[in-house]
Write a protein that holds these residues in place. Structure first.
Motif, PDB file in Angstrom:
ATOM      1  N   ASP A 860     -13.907  25.733 -12.955  1.00 45.88           N
ATOM      2  CA  ASP A 860     -14.955  25.595 -13.960  1.00 45.88           C
ATOM      3  C   ASP A 860     -16.116  24.799 -13.354  1.00 45.88           C
ATOM      4  O   ASP A 860     -15.947  23.631 -12.979  1.00 45.88           O
ATOM      5  CB  ASP A 860     -14.394  24.880 -15.189  1.00 45.88           C
ATOM      6  N   PRO A 861     -17.308  25.373 -13.226  1.00 41.29           N
ATOM      7  CA  PRO A 861     -18.449  24.655 -12.626  1.00 41.29           C
ATOM      8  C   PRO A 861     -18.822  23.381 -13.368  1.00 41.29           C
ATOM      9  O   PRO A 861     -19.405  22.466 -12.772  1.00 41.29           O
ATOM     10  CB  PRO A 861     -19.586  25.685 -12.684  1.00 41.29           C
ATOM     11  N   SER A 862     -18.506  23.302 -14.673  1.00 40.47           N
ATOM     12  CA  SER A 862     -18.889  22.106 -15.439  1.00 40.47           C
ATOM     13  C   SER A 862     -18.166  20.859 -14.954  1.00 40.47           C
ATOM     14  O   SER A 862     -18.580  19.736 -15.248  1.00 40.47           O
ATOM     15  CB  SER A 862     -18.597  22.324 -16.925  1.00 40.47           C
ATOM     16  N   ILE A 863     -17.078  21.028 -14.199  1.00 44.06           N
ATOM     17  CA  ILE A 863     -16.366  19.880 -13.637  1.00 44.06           C
ATOM     18  C   ILE A 863     -17.280  19.059 -12.733  1.00 44.06           C
ATOM     19  O   ILE A 863     -17.178  17.833 -12.657  1.00 44.06           O
ATOM     20  CB  ILE A 863     -15.126  20.358 -12.850  1.00 44.06           C
ATOM     21  N   TYR A 864     -18.210  19.751 -12.035  1.00 45.10           N
ATOM     22  CA  TYR A 864     -19.054  19.109 -11.029  1.00 45.10           C
ATOM     23  C   TYR A 864     -20.528  19.065 -11.452  1.00 45.10           C
ATOM     24  O   TYR A 864     -21.397  18.695 -10.651  1.00 45.10           O
ATOM     25  CB  TYR A 864     -18.925  19.863  -9.707  1.00 45.10           C
ATOM     26  N   LYS A 865     -20.815  19.421 -12.675  1.00 45.80           N
ATOM     27  CA  LYS A 865     -22.185  19.479 -13.166  1.00 45.80           C
ATOM     28  C   LYS A 865     -22.868  18.112 -13.056  1.00 45.80           C
ATOM     29  O   LYS A 865     -22.251  17.074 -13.231  1.00 45.80           O
ATOM     30  CB  LYS A 865     -22.176  19.946 -14.626  1.00 45.80           C
ATOM     31  N   GLY A 866     -24.174  18.115 -12.763  1.00 44.03           N
ATOM     32  CA  GLY A 866     -24.936  16.869 -12.701  1.00 44.03           C
ATOM     33  C   GLY A 866     -24.778  16.120 -11.407  1.00 44.03           C
ATOM     34  O   GLY A 866     -25.075  14.926 -11.333  1.00 44.03           O
ATOM     35  N   ASN A 867     -24.297  16.796 -10.364  1.00 46.74           N
ATOM     36  CA  ASN A 867     -24.215  16.227  -9.017  1.00 46.74           C
ATOM     37  C   ASN A 867     -25.019  17.135  -8.081  1.00 46.74           C
ATOM     38  O   ASN A 867     -24.458  18.044  -7.452  1.00 46.74           O
ATOM     39  CB  ASN A 867     -22.760  16.147  -8.545  1.00 46.74           C
ATOM     40  N   PRO A 868     -26.344  16.923  -7.968  1.00 50.41           N
ATOM     41  CA  PRO A 868     -27.185  17.849  -7.192  1.00 50.41           C
ATOM     42  C   PRO A 868     -26.769  17.973  -5.729  1.00 50.41           C
ATOM     43  O   PRO A 868     -27.039  18.987  -5.091  1.00 50.41           O
ATOM     44  CB  PRO A 868     -28.590  17.237  -7.309  1.00 50.41           C
ATOM     45  N   GLY A 869     -26.115  16.964  -5.185  1.00 49.61           N
ATOM     46  CA  GLY A 869     -25.755  16.992  -3.772  1.00 49.61           C
ATOM     47  C   GLY A 869     -24.472  17.727  -3.447  1.00 49.61           C
ATOM     48  O   GLY A 869     -24.103  17.851  -2.283  1.00 49.61           O
ATOM     49  N   LEU A 870     -23.789  18.223  -4.465  1.00 48.39           N
ATOM     50  CA  LEU A 870     -22.541  18.951  -4.218  1.00 48.39           C
ATOM     51  C   LEU A 870     -22.817  20.415  -3.924  1.00 48.39           C
ATOM     52  O   LEU A 870     -23.775  20.994  -4.452  1.00 48.39           O
ATOM     53  CB  LEU A 870     -21.606  18.836  -5.425  1.00 48.39           C
ATOM     54  N   CYS A 871     -21.946  21.021  -3.134  1.00 45.70           N
ATOM     55  CA  CYS A 871     -22.091  22.437  -2.827  1.00 45.70           C
ATOM     56  C   CYS A 871     -20.723  23.064  -2.639  1.00 45.70           C
ATOM     57  O   CYS A 871     -19.710  22.374  -2.509  1.00 45.70           O
ATOM     58  CB  CYS A 871     -22.937  22.630  -1.569  1.00 45.70           C
ATOM     59  N   GLY A 872     -20.688  24.371  -2.643  1.00 47.18           N
ATOM     60  CA  GLY A 872     -19.441  25.103  -2.477  1.00 47.18           C
ATOM     61  C   GLY A 872     -18.819  25.446  -3.809  1.00 47.18           C
ATOM     62  O   GLY A 872     -19.190  24.916  -4.867  1.00 47.18           O
ATOM     63  N   GLY A 873     -17.845  26.388  -3.783  1.00 47.84           N
ATOM     64  CA  GLY A 873     -17.205  26.843  -5.003  1.00 47.84           C
ATOM     65  C   GLY A 873     -16.547  25.714  -5.764  1.00 47.84           C
ATOM     66  O   GLY A 873     -16.077  24.738  -5.163  1.00 47.84           O
ATOM     67  N   PRO A 874     -16.590  25.815  -7.114  1.00 55.24           N
ATOM     68  CA  PRO A 874     -17.063  26.935  -7.934  1.00 55.24           C
ATOM     69  C   PRO A 874     -18.564  26.901  -8.253  1.00 55.24           C
ATOM     70  O   PRO A 874     -19.018  27.677  -9.090  1.00 55.24           O
ATOM     71  CB  PRO A 874     -16.235  26.758  -9.212  1.00 55.24           C
ATOM     72  N   LEU A 875     -19.312  25.978  -7.635  1.00 54.79           N
ATOM     73  CA  LEU A 875     -20.748  25.946  -7.861  1.00 54.79           C
ATOM     74  C   LEU A 875     -21.413  27.121  -7.131  1.00 54.79           C
ATOM     75  O   LEU A 875     -20.880  27.657  -6.150  1.00 54.79           O
ATOM     76  CB  LEU A 875     -21.337  24.628  -7.356  1.00 54.79           C
TER      77      LEU A 875
END
Length: 976
Positions: A860-875
């Motif tokens: 679920d992408p919402s797990i990592y939402k609001g972290n602009p510096g993150l990359c990779g799945g599921p983003l």
């Protein structure tokens, strides 16, 4: 001192006789042998053994006087001892402690080593207070029976036990949750047992023994093998050869194998019992059971087995019990039960908690010796077959929680021995009448409840019916049993539980009912005004629909009341002051009602009160300080009310509290530091109030705490690093605490609020969410390996996520959202196999999101939402590939430092090797003269041989060269 002087004189005589002829010795030897035989027959107790036994007694504490008969000279008459009837030597010492007699205490005395003829030693169920198993027991080589089980021993089991080659029975098993833990580092010493038939190491930690099966396989004489609860983690599926051909019973239950059913077990044709319960077996069952023609008992419950049941199971003609509960088996059972039809031995069939479906076949009636048929929590449908009436030996029949949408045949009334009929949470249709119970004279528990929205089953019996049974429990729910009240209930004089919930009764309760209930019923589920019984001591009316107030004179109506639980009803009004006059009261549970107003003040009168639960009401005012004088109080739950003010300081007097739950009120002030002095505390819940202090460091003293919920307050400061000391979140729950009543609590876990009650003792939580906490997440928190929920969301935490977060292997909910955490997500997070809810949103995390294992299922992408510096799945944000350095590029500082360190270690290693090599050779020659002479003599010999070889070759060299030139010239001339 020589204890046998007469033998010394004989030894002197034998020494003198050594030089004489055999013919002159023979008459004397014969007479001496007769004398010694008569002497041993007269002395029933040898003095050296008697002294050893006296020392044994004096070394132990004997609170129950079990060794009180150990007086006088005749030790063979002492209780627990057996002597040889000819030699008089002690051969058996049986001091197994029979509960409830108080056990012997101390350490196993070393004087036992003088019992040279001891064959049988049983010291089980005593209390050796965590001492080690002594090595000297391995010197008593005459033993063939050794039992030290459940004797409070600890440490590593000495391999010297393997010296007792005559041993046939070895039992060292212990409780796995005992405070005294036994372990083994290796099992290769078992090969010394050439006659061992019984081996029980249950509860002993064998986690570090990788070759356990290979070692066991070297004991071909074994008949019984018990290795349950041994922390075994590897189960080889095959063996080069199977040496355990005599094995009859194998118990490997409660281990953590994570492997399929081993194939080598099907080569042991004499097996009668296979016990693998709760051992994490995976995969499907092989169709190889036909090899095990002697098999009588199979327990493969609580595994991860799947697929259908192999038909070979049904061909085991001697099979008596088959337990396959709590797996993932599926499909219908028609073929399986058809194959069982020829089995006249099966007594227990337990298929609970699987995914079996379809109808039960008619061939079920062929299992005429069946005593227990348990099919709970499956997907069976249709009707019960008419042939069910053929199971005349059946005692337990359970189809609880199945979507059975057919009828119940009248033939069920032919089950003469039936004790339990459990049809709870089913969907039966049709009618039930007296004929369904006509011969059920032994029935004690009757449960029929429906999950259907409509009442599809009609329970109709004559108003004058006199049942043939005497029930202890009746549970009828969501079926049609009205409109009249079932008067036949009055005939059930052994009844203690009566639930008649939503059964269509519209008539008035009979006049006899309440007085009859006061004499018989402990658990009652009905509706109406709260009843009052004069002589009752325990009144449990929770989970009903009673309404109205508590009688204002309850102390006069029920003066002997000790336990009152009227929770989960619709009661109203205030809590009357008269309730404080029930001086025998131990338990007062008023939760989940609509009580209002303030609590009465003078609680100090209830000095026997242990449980006070007024949670989930509309109570208001301050918490009475007099509650702090209830010195026996163990549970205080006042959550979800409207209490105000501060926590009374008098509560620090309640030093025996297990549960302190004041959550979801309007309390304010500081969290008192003295709470850390209540060492017995297991649950501390203060969430959703207005506390505004720092988290007291003293809370880290609560070593037994397994639930800490301070969420939704105004707390400030940092999280104390000493939180890693909370041992209750590290070790397993002690057995005595598993079923302890700890009340109920709401936990924010898995993204929603969950209510826990009966399983609260197993819940491990730290919730500090929605506060004003600052600083880092302490690395020490990763020591709490049994932690299931960690919620630190909505604070101002900074720094990185702890690198060892993966140590929290049992965590299910991890919420670190809405903080200011930075850095990368540690890769160790992928090691958490139980993680089902993760929230890292709205932080400053950077880098690639780790992947693998359980983390891949959380897409679920919402797990990592609001972290602009993150990359990779599921983003959707892709990561840039790591740039490889070009040939001419400069080496980074880290690489350069690493290169220098590698070179440094190379030189250090080379120099060390040179020094060691030089002194190993030269040091030996310096210290040992004979070696030095031999070495230099060897060098001289080689030198002489080399000199001779070189000299001879130098002399012959010119001759060979001249001969070679002459030959070459002759060849050249001949060519012309």
């Amino acid at each position: 001192m020589n204890m046998f002087p007469q033998f010394e004189s004989f030894r002197n005589i034998f020494t003198i006789m050594h030089k004489t002829s055999i013919l002159t010795q023979l008459p004397f030897l014969l007479s001496t042998s007769v004398f010694l035989f008569l002497s041993s027959s007269i002395d029933s107790c040898h003095q050296i053994e008697r002294k050893a036994l006296v020392d044994f007694k004096q070394s132990l504490t004997d609170p129950s006087g079990r060794l009180s008969t150990w007086i006088g000279e005749e030790c063979c008459q002492w209780k627990g001892l057996t002597c040889h009837n000819v030699t008089g030597h002690v051969t058996k010492l049986d001091l197994r402690n029979p509960p409830p007699i108080e056990a012997l205490r101390g350490e196993i005395p070393s004087s036992l080593i003088y019992l040279h003829y001891l064959e049988y030693l049983d010291l089980s169920l005593n209390d050796f207070q965590g001492s080690n198993i002594p090595e000297f027991i391995g010197s008593i080589k005459s033993l063939n029976y050794l039992n030290l089980s459940q004797a409070s021993l600890s440490g590593t089991i000495p391999p010297q036990l393997g010296n007792i080659s005559s041993l046939r029975y070895l039992d060292l098993h212990t409780f796995p949750d005992s405070e005294h833990v036994l372990n083994l580092k290796e099992l290769r010493w078992l090969k010394g047992f050439g006659y061992l038939e019984y081996l029980n190491l249950g509860g002993i930690d064998l986690g570090s023994v990788k070759d356990w099966l290979q070692s066991i396989n070297m004991v071909p004489s074994l008949l019984q093998l018990h290795l349950n609860n041994c922390n075994l983690q590897e189960l080889p599926t095959s063996l080069p050869f199977v040496n355990l051909t005599s094995l009859v019973i194998i118990d490997l239950s409660r281990n953590i194998f994570d492997s399929p059913m081993p194939t080598w077990i099907f080569n042991i044709s004499g097996l009668e019992t296979i016990l693998f319960a709760s051992s994490n077996l995976i995969g499907s069952l092989p169709n190889s059971f036909t090899n095990l023609i002697s098999l009588q008992h199979i327990d493969l419950s609580e595994q991860f087995l799947n697929g259908s049941l192999p038909s070979s199971l049904g061909k085991l003609r001697k099979l008596q019990s088959l337990r396959l509960s709590s797996n993932d088996f599926s499909g219908n059972v028609i073929e399986f039960i058809d194959s069982l039809s020829g089995n006249n031995s099966l007594e227990v069939l337990d298929l609970t908690r699987n995914r079996f479906d379809g109808e039960l076949p008619v061939s079920l009636g062929n299992l005429t010796k069946l005593r227990s048929l348990i099919l709970r929590t499956n997907m069976f449908s249709g009707s019960l077959p008419e042939s069910i009436g053929c199971l005349t030996s059946l005692e337990t029949l359970s189809l609880f929680e199945n979507p059975t949408n057919g009828s119940i045949p009248e033939s069920i009334g032919q089950l003469l021995k039936l004790v339990v009929m459990d049809f709870g949470r089913t969907r039966w249709t049709g009618n039930m009448s007296e004929r369904h119970f006509i011969n059920l004279t032994r029935l004690e528990k009757l449960e029929i409840s429906s999950t259907s929205l409509k009442k599809t089953l009609n329970f109709h019996v004559d108003s004058n019916w006199n049942p043939p049974f005497k029930l202890r429990s009746i549970i009828l729910a969501h079926i049609q049993a009205g409109p009249s009240f079932p008067d036949w209930v009055q005939t059930q004089n052994s009844l203690t539980t009566l639930f008649l919930n939503d059964v269509g009764i519209s008539s008035k309760l009979p006049d006899w009912f309440w007085s009859w209930c006061s004499e018989h019923i402990n658990d009652l589920d009905l509706a109406g005004p709260l009843p009052a019984w004069s002589n009752i001591r325990r009144l449990y009316l929770w989970g009903n629909s009673f309404s109205g107030p508590i009688p204002s004179n309850i102390d006069e109506i029920m003066p002997k009341l000790r336990d009152l639980d009227i929770s989960e009803n619709h009661l109203t009004g205030g809590i009357p002051p008269s309730i404080l006059k029930l001086r025998y009261l131990n338990t007062l549970v008023l939760s989940f009602n609509n009580f209002s107003g303030q609590l009465p003040q003078n609680w100090s009168q209830l000095q026997n009160l242990q449980v006070l639960d007024v949670s989930n009401n509309n109570l208001s005012g301050t918490i009475p300080s007099s509650i702090g004088f209830l010195h026996s109080l163990q549970l205080l739950s006042m959550s979800k009310n409207r209490f105000t003010g501060e926590i009374p300081t008098t509560l620090q007097n309640c030093t025996g509290l297990w549960n302190l739950d004041l959550g979801e009120n309007r309390l304010f002030g500081t969290i008192p530091a003295w709470i850390g002095n209540i060492s017995s505390l297991l649950v501390l819940r203060l969430r959703s109030n207005s506390f505004s202090s720092e988290i007291p460091r003293q809370l880290c003293n609560l070593l037994n705490l397994h639930m800490l919920d301070l969420g939704e307050n105004n707390l400030s400061g940092s999280i104390p690093p000493c939180v890693g000391n909370l041992n209750g979140m590290i070790t397993d729950v002690p057995p005595q605490n598993v079923n302890r009543y700890e009340g109920h609590a709401t936990v924010v876990a898995k993204g929603r609020e969950l209510e826990y009650s009966s399983t609260l003792s197993l819940v491990t939580v730290i919730d500090l969410s929605t506060n004003n906490l600052i600083g880092r997440v302490p690395e020490e928190i990763t020591k709490l390996r049994r932690l299931a929920t960690l919620n630190l969301s909505r604070n101002h935490l900074t720094g990185q996520i702890p690198l060892k977060i993966g140590n929290l292997r049992w965590i299910e909910t991890l919420d670190l959202s809405r903080n200011q955490l930075s850095g990368t997500i540690p890769s160790s997070i992928t090691l958490i196999s139980s993680l089902s809810h993760l929230n890292l949103s709205y932080n400053n995390l950077t880098g690639q999101i780790p992947s693998g294992n359980q983390l891949q299922t959380l897409n679920d992408p919402s797990i990592y939402k609001g972290n602009p510096g993150l990359c990779g799945g599921p983003l959707t944000t892709k990561c840039l590939e790591d740039k490889k350095p070009s040939e001419g590029s400069e080496i980074s500082n880290d690489d350069e430092e690493e290169s220098i360190m590698d070179m440094l270690w190379f030189y250090i290693g080379g120099a060390s090797g040179l020094v060691v090599g030089f002194w190993v050779v030269c040091g030996t020659l310096i210290l040992n003269k004979s070696w030095r002479l031999a070495y230099f003599q060897f060098i001289d010999d080689k030198k002489e041989k080399a000199f001779v070889f070189i000299s001879v070759n130098l002399i012959h060299l010119p001759i060979r060269l001249w001969s070679k030139r002459k030959t070459s010239r002759q060849v050249a001339l001949s060519s012309y």
